[in-house]
Design a protein around this motif. Structure first.
Motif, PDB file in Angstrom:
ATOM      1  N   UNK A  91       0.818  -1.220   0.000  1.00 41.09           N
ATOM      2  CA  UNK A  91       0.000   0.000   0.000  1.00 41.09           C
ATOM      3  C   UNK A  91       0.849   1.265   0.000  1.00 41.09           C
ATOM      4  N   UNK A  92       2.157   1.138  -0.225  1.00 40.27           N
ATOM      5  CA  UNK A  92       3.023   2.307  -0.349  1.00 40.27           C
ATOM      6  C   UNK A  92       2.843   2.962  -1.712  1.00 40.27           C
ATOM      7  N   UNK A  93       3.036   4.271  -1.764  1.00 37.69           N
ATOM      8  CA  UNK A  93       2.921   4.986  -3.038  1.00 37.69           C
ATOM      9  C   UNK A  93       3.980   4.541  -4.032  1.00 37.69           C
ATOM     10  N   UNK A  94       5.157   4.120  -3.540  1.00 34.59           N
ATOM     11  CA  UNK A  94       6.253   3.724  -4.425  1.00 34.59           C
ATOM     12  C   UNK A  94       6.217   2.247  -4.814  1.00 34.59           C
ATOM     13  N   UNK A  95       5.258   1.503  -4.294  1.00 38.90           N
ATOM     14  CA  UNK A  95       5.160   0.083  -4.654  1.00 38.90           C
ATOM     15  C   UNK A  95       4.813  -0.015  -6.139  1.00 38.90           C
ATOM     16  N   UNK A  96       5.487  -0.899  -6.880  1.00 34.58           N
ATOM     17  CA  UNK A  96       5.267  -0.950  -8.343  1.00 34.58           C
ATOM     18  C   UNK A  96       3.811  -1.194  -8.709  1.00 34.58           C
ATOM     19  N   UNK A  97       3.254  -0.277  -9.488  1.00 38.24           N
ATOM     20  CA  UNK A  97       1.850  -0.398  -9.893  1.00 38.24           C
ATOM     21  C   UNK A  97       1.614  -1.647 -10.735  1.00 38.24           C
ATOM     22  N   UNK A  98       2.665  -2.141 -11.409  1.00 40.93           N
ATOM     23  CA  UNK A  98       2.513  -3.328 -12.254  1.00 40.93           C
ATOM     24  C   UNK A  98       2.072  -4.553 -11.462  1.00 40.93           C
ATOM     25  N   UNK A  99       2.425  -4.600 -10.171  1.00 38.27           N
ATOM     26  CA  UNK A  99       2.126  -5.779  -9.352  1.00 38.27           C
ATOM     27  C   UNK A  99       0.717  -5.745  -8.753  1.00 38.27           C
ATOM     28  N   UNK A 100       0.151  -4.570  -8.648  1.00 40.06           N
ATOM     29  CA  UNK A 100      -1.091  -4.408  -7.893  1.00 40.06           C
ATOM     30  C   UNK A 100      -2.273  -5.232  -8.396  1.00 40.06           C
ATOM     31  N   UNK A 101      -2.425  -5.471  -9.711  1.00 36.45           N
ATOM     32  CA  UNK A 101      -3.610  -6.226 -10.154  1.00 36.45           C
ATOM     33  C   UNK A 101      -3.618  -7.694  -9.738  1.00 36.45           C
ATOM     34  N   UNK A 225       7.431 -15.274 -10.989  1.00 29.36           N
ATOM     35  CA  UNK A 225       6.142 -14.594 -11.163  1.00 29.36           C
ATOM     36  C   UNK A 225       6.327 -13.086 -10.985  1.00 29.36           C
ATOM     37  N   UNK A 226       7.275 -12.679 -10.149  1.00 27.94           N
ATOM     38  CA  UNK A 226       7.558 -11.253  -9.958  1.00 27.94           C
ATOM     39  C   UNK A 226       8.267 -10.696 -11.179  1.00 27.94           C
ATOM     40  N   UNK A 227       9.227 -11.454 -11.707  1.00 25.76           N
ATOM     41  CA  UNK A 227       9.927 -11.049 -12.928  1.00 25.76           C
ATOM     42  C   UNK A 227       8.917 -10.773 -14.032  1.00 25.76           C
ATOM     43  N   UNK A 228       7.996 -11.693 -14.215  1.00 26.71           N
ATOM     44  CA  UNK A 228       6.994 -11.558 -15.264  1.00 26.71           C
ATOM     45  C   UNK A 228       6.029 -10.410 -14.995  1.00 26.71           C
ATOM     46  N   UNK A 229       5.540 -10.323 -13.759  1.00 24.05           N
ATOM     47  CA  UNK A 229       4.531  -9.312 -13.438  1.00 24.05           C
ATOM     48  C   UNK A 229       5.056  -7.891 -13.591  1.00 24.05           C
ATOM     49  N   UNK A 230       6.323  -7.689 -13.331  1.00 25.28           N
ATOM     50  CA  UNK A 230       6.902  -6.356 -13.445  1.00 25.28           C
ATOM     51  C   UNK A 230       7.153  -5.955 -14.892  1.00 25.28           C
ATOM     52  N   UNK A 231       7.173  -6.927 -15.794  1.00 25.85           N
ATOM     53  CA  UNK A 231       7.573  -6.655 -17.174  1.00 25.85           C
ATOM     54  C   UNK A 231       6.380  -6.361 -18.080  1.00 25.85           C
ATOM     55  N   UNK A 232       6.676  -5.696 -19.187  1.00 30.46           N
ATOM     56  CA  UNK A 232       5.677  -5.492 -20.236  1.00 30.46           C
ATOM     57  C   UNK A 232       5.528  -6.739 -21.091  1.00 30.46           C
ATOM     58  N   UNK A 333       0.612   5.802 -11.896  1.00 32.66           N
ATOM     59  CA  UNK A 333       0.642   5.578 -13.336  1.00 32.66           C
ATOM     60  C   UNK A 333       1.541   4.394 -13.681  1.00 32.66           C
ATOM     61  N   UNK A 334       1.283   3.758 -14.813  1.00 31.47           N
ATOM     62  CA  UNK A 334       2.140   2.686 -15.298  1.00 31.47           C
ATOM     63  C   UNK A 334       2.492   2.961 -16.751  1.00 31.47           C
TER      64      UNK A 334
END
Length: 381
Positions: A91-101, A225-232, A333-334
């Motif tokens: 729930x931090x503002x700097x947490x990567x938005x890519x992971x949130x979904x 799964x983190x590697x993938x989730x962070x990537x486009x 934003x992402x």
């Protein structure tokens, strides 16, 4: 090194420690007690026994309440402070938005290096730990090209393809390594120098695992799964039929990511895994520019915007500084794009105020609007 741990960080670390990295148990307890801070309140520990938790979690809880257990936990906190440059909570503002979904997102990330690297547009490159010389060179070349175009390369710090991808990316923008162990150790050990280079050159080393977590086999699919989730998108550079990279590709497909596979000689066992992925629907690529072209349109807009701004930055000596009141929105934003309604649902300001803030970000050159979607087009330097 961190000088201080906040109460929210300590509470999250406590729960993560007690459930021994179990995502299902962590989120079950968080939901039941309506917050992590309530889940680790000593007055609520008696209720843990009524929730059908695994007996190992209850044993850890009993140990935690003893004097020896508290000493052990304090040593853990000390190790975290000593080895971490940053900690990100979900729930931090700097947490990567890519992971949130994702429902299996890590509730906490421990990192060394530059946390803002996680907010950059990333492409994953993975493959065999024992590649051919050709496969290693291809991974290096693709990473070199993509990083030159402004993408961060993300991989797993493993031997072989991962190593070559990190090294290629280091020639330009930077790279991110996701580990399957705690931060205090390097696996494999011979990549200590590579790890130091990643941190020194604006990259990041991250993990969801607590200190003293060994490199167990089942930790690496979790890392992937983190590697993938962070990537486009994810590029499989070379893989045999039984390669762990195929598991990563499956995880990526489940996450809705675009899968790319680089083909090889039909008689080469090093490439049978890539050929199988292509048969199953992965996109065949033989040049890294095809990856940029075949990714979703917002990614192409991002890349074009990045190049335009790079040209402008050559004549500008100072970096863009985000005003404090815009930081939270920018971090939301992402690189793919979100609607105004989606952004508004996560903000406490009204739509008019939100629109005004988005316009400010556009004027600063760090946000753009395309087809009704708002997305990043560069990062503050």
């Amino acid at each position: 090194m961190l000088n201080h741990l906040s109460k929210a960080q300590i509470d999250t670390i406590t729960l993560w420690y007690l459930v021994q990295h179990s995502l299902s148990s962590f989120y079950k307890l968080e939901k039941y007690f309506a917050g992590v801070e309530h889940a680790v309140n000593t007055q609520n520990f008696a209720l843990w026994h009524t929730l059908g938790l695994h007996k190992s979690h209850l044993q850890r809880l009993a140990e935690f309440q003893s004097e020896i257990g508290q000493q052990k936990f304090q040593q853990l906190l000390h190790s975290i402070q000593k080895n971490s440059d940053f900690i990100l909570l979900a729930d931090d503002a700097d947490y990567p938005a890519q992971l949130l979904p994702y429902t299996d997102k890590p509730p906490i990330l421990f990192g060394q290096g530059h946390a803002k690297a996680l907010l950059q547009p990333q492409i994953a490159i993975v493959g065999s730990r024992k590649p051919s010389a050709h496969g290693r060179q291809v991974a290096y070349d693709f990473a070199y090209y993509l990083s030159e175009k402004g993408f961060y390369i993300i991989s797993g710090l493993a031997q072989g393809i991962d190593e070559a991808a990190h090294q290629g990316a280091l020639k330009h923008t930077g790279t991110i390594a996701v580990m399957g162990t705690g931060l205090e150790q390097t696996y494999p050990a011979q990549h200590q120098q590579l790890r130091q280079q990643i941190v020194a050159q604006s990259g990041a080393i991250i993990t969801e695992f607590l200190p003293d977590t060994p490199p167990l086999a089942h930790h690496f699919p979790r890392r992937n799964r983190i590697v993938s989730a962070l990537s486009l998108g994810i590029v499989v550079a070379e893989a045999a039929l039984k390669s762990g990279s195929l598991i990563t590709a499956k995880l990526a497909a489940d996450q809705g990511k675009v899968i790319f596979a680089i083909p090889g000689h039909i008689y080469s066992e090093h490439h049978h895994g890539c050929h199988q992925l292509i048969r199953e629907g992965a996109i065949l690529v033989d040049h890294p520019e095809q990856i940029i072209e075949d990714l979703a349109l917002p990614t192409q807009w991002q890349n074009q915007c990045y190049l335009e701004h790079s040209q402008k930055l050559q004549t500008v000596s100072h970096p863009v500084e985000l005003p404090p009141h815009l930081t939270a929105l920018y971090n939301q934003l992402d690189w793919v794009g979100q609607t105004l309604d989606a952004l508004a649902s996560k903000q406490t300001v009204d739509v008019a105020h939100l629109t005004s803030q988005l316009m400010e970000l556009e004027l600063l050159g760090v946000c753009m609007q395309q087809a009704g979607l708002y997305l990043r087009c560069r990062s503050p330097q």
